[in-house]
Motif scaffolding. Sequence first.
Motif, PDB file in Angstrom:
ATOM      1  N   UNK A 167     -13.778  37.370  58.271  1.00  0.00           N
ATOM      2  CA  UNK A 167     -14.210  36.862  56.968  1.00  0.00           C
ATOM      3  C   UNK A 167     -14.303  35.339  56.936  1.00  0.00           C
ATOM      4  N   UNK A 168     -13.886  34.687  58.019  1.00  0.00           N
ATOM      5  CA  UNK A 168     -14.022  33.237  58.105  1.00  0.00           C
ATOM      6  C   UNK A 168     -13.116  32.478  57.163  1.00  0.00           C
ATOM      7  N   UNK A 169     -11.839  32.897  57.072  1.00  0.00           N
ATOM      8  CA  UNK A 169     -10.887  32.215  56.188  1.00  0.00           C
ATOM      9  C   UNK A 169      -9.734  31.680  57.054  1.00  0.00           C
ATOM     10  N   UNK A 170      -9.886  30.483  57.638  1.00  0.00           N
ATOM     11  CA  UNK A 170      -8.852  29.955  58.528  1.00  0.00           C
ATOM     12  C   UNK A 170      -7.508  29.716  57.847  1.00  0.00           C
ATOM     13  N   UNK A 171      -7.521  29.429  56.542  1.00  0.00           N
ATOM     14  CA  UNK A 171      -6.252  29.256  55.830  1.00  0.00           C
ATOM     15  C   UNK A 171      -5.470  30.565  55.776  1.00  0.00           C
ATOM     16  N   UNK A 172      -6.187  31.704  55.785  1.00  0.00           N
ATOM     17  CA  UNK A 172      -5.521  33.004  55.806  1.00  0.00           C
ATOM     18  C   UNK A 172      -4.884  33.267  57.165  1.00  0.00           C
ATOM     19  N   UNK A 173      -5.532  32.813  58.246  1.00  0.00           N
ATOM     20  CA  UNK A 173      -4.919  32.903  59.574  1.00  0.00           C
ATOM     21  C   UNK A 173      -3.556  32.220  59.571  1.00  0.00           C
ATOM     22  N   UNK A 174      -3.528  31.010  59.056  1.00  0.00           N
ATOM     23  CA  UNK A 174      -2.269  30.265  58.975  1.00  0.00           C
ATOM     24  C   UNK A 174      -1.264  30.994  58.108  1.00  0.00           C
ATOM     25  N   UNK A 175      -1.707  31.466  56.962  1.00  0.00           N
ATOM     26  CA  UNK A 175      -0.809  32.146  56.041  1.00  0.00           C
ATOM     27  C   UNK A 175      -0.203  33.400  56.633  1.00  0.00           C
ATOM     28  N   UNK A 176      -1.000  34.207  57.325  1.00  0.00           N
ATOM     29  CA  UNK A 176      -0.473  35.431  57.921  1.00  0.00           C
ATOM     30  C   UNK A 176       0.548  35.123  59.014  1.00  0.00           C
ATOM     31  N   UNK A 177       0.277  34.123  59.829  1.00  0.00           N
ATOM     32  CA  UNK A 177       1.227  33.767  60.883  1.00  0.00           C
ATOM     33  C   UNK A 177       2.523  33.216  60.301  1.00  0.00           C
ATOM     34  N   UNK A 178       2.396  32.395  59.270  1.00  0.00           N
ATOM     35  CA  UNK A 178       3.583  31.843  58.620  1.00  0.00           C
ATOM     36  C   UNK A 178       4.389  32.954  57.952  1.00  0.00           C
ATOM     37  N   UNK A 179       3.709  33.878  57.270  1.00  0.00           N
ATOM     38  CA  UNK A 179       4.405  34.977  56.624  1.00  0.00           C
ATOM     39  C   UNK A 179       5.126  35.872  57.611  1.00  0.00           C
ATOM     40  N   UNK A 180       4.492  36.127  58.771  1.00  0.00           N
ATOM     41  CA  UNK A 180       5.135  36.952  59.795  1.00  0.00           C
ATOM     42  C   UNK A 180       6.366  36.266  60.364  1.00  0.00           C
ATOM     43  N   UNK A 181       6.293  34.949  60.526  1.00  0.00           N
ATOM     44  CA  UNK A 181       7.467  34.209  60.996  1.00  0.00           C
ATOM     45  C   UNK A 181       8.606  34.321  59.987  1.00  0.00           C
ATOM     46  N   UNK A 182       8.293  34.139  58.721  1.00  0.00           N
ATOM     47  CA  UNK A 182       9.334  34.229  57.700  1.00  0.00           C
ATOM     48  C   UNK A 182       9.939  35.627  57.643  1.00  0.00           C
ATOM     49  N   UNK A 183       9.122  36.649  57.872  1.00  0.00           N
ATOM     50  CA  UNK A 183       9.656  38.015  57.889  1.00  0.00           C
ATOM     51  C   UNK A 183      10.638  38.187  59.032  1.00  0.00           C
ATOM     52  N   UNK A 184      10.280  37.676  60.214  1.00  0.00           N
ATOM     53  CA  UNK A 184      11.155  37.797  61.376  1.00  0.00           C
ATOM     54  C   UNK A 184      12.405  36.930  61.244  1.00  0.00           C
TER      55      UNK A 184
END
Length: 241
Positions: A167-184
């Motif tokens: 979908x071409x949303x680079x801010x979402x890439x960052x958000x998903x990676x950050x959210x996964x880190x916080x979950x772990x």
Amino acid sequence: MSDWAVIGHDGQCHRAFALSGATLTHQGSGADEAAALAGLGPMPQLYRIGEGLPDTLPCALLPGPGRGLVGLTQDSPADVIDGWTRLILLGFVARHPNWDGVACVLSDTLNHWVHLSADEAVSCQSFLTPTLISSLGGTTPPDSAAIADSLSRPERLAADLRRAQVTGIPAALTGHLLGAELAAARPYWLGQNVALIALDGDASGYAKALAAQGVPITQQDSETLLPDALATLAQVLGFTD
């Protein structure tokens, strides 16, 4: 008071500091040690950051007598923290004595979550999140909805990253990676005081996400902690009156 110098690598370049006792007088940086030391003049004693075998957690942040400030290592889960990050943590506990909580040191390549208690590093967990964000083309500020999504459903990370890519949303890439880190990293921040330590204190994505979870946050600029760390080393090493 004694004149002495400290040198280490901050992950980007070599950095050197000249001190008179506990007072920082000059500093320099460069691609190698010689370049970093060039502007400091002759120093009778040179103290190296990160040289030698790492100390095993749990251990005191301060080095033992006659030892350099080496890195930190942990057997389970396997992890390593470099000596420069330990220096930053030393500056933090010098500024916040008896801190009991978690410090998250953010860099361009790695994020280190470290449980601190009684001026000791108790345990740690590190993440490659900044490296992954860079390699996948993520941008800041991170998408808050993506953070929340991956924080609650980290098992969907690979699929969510692909969707953000398509979908071409680079801010979402960052958000998903950050959210996964916080979950772990949940065991490190749930019910804890958390200090976010970053260059220029720029940890807004993490701060906003943790604040939404009701986590008490302290934000620190890693650079401002260095004089405190160096002054503490001067006292331990006997370079002050």
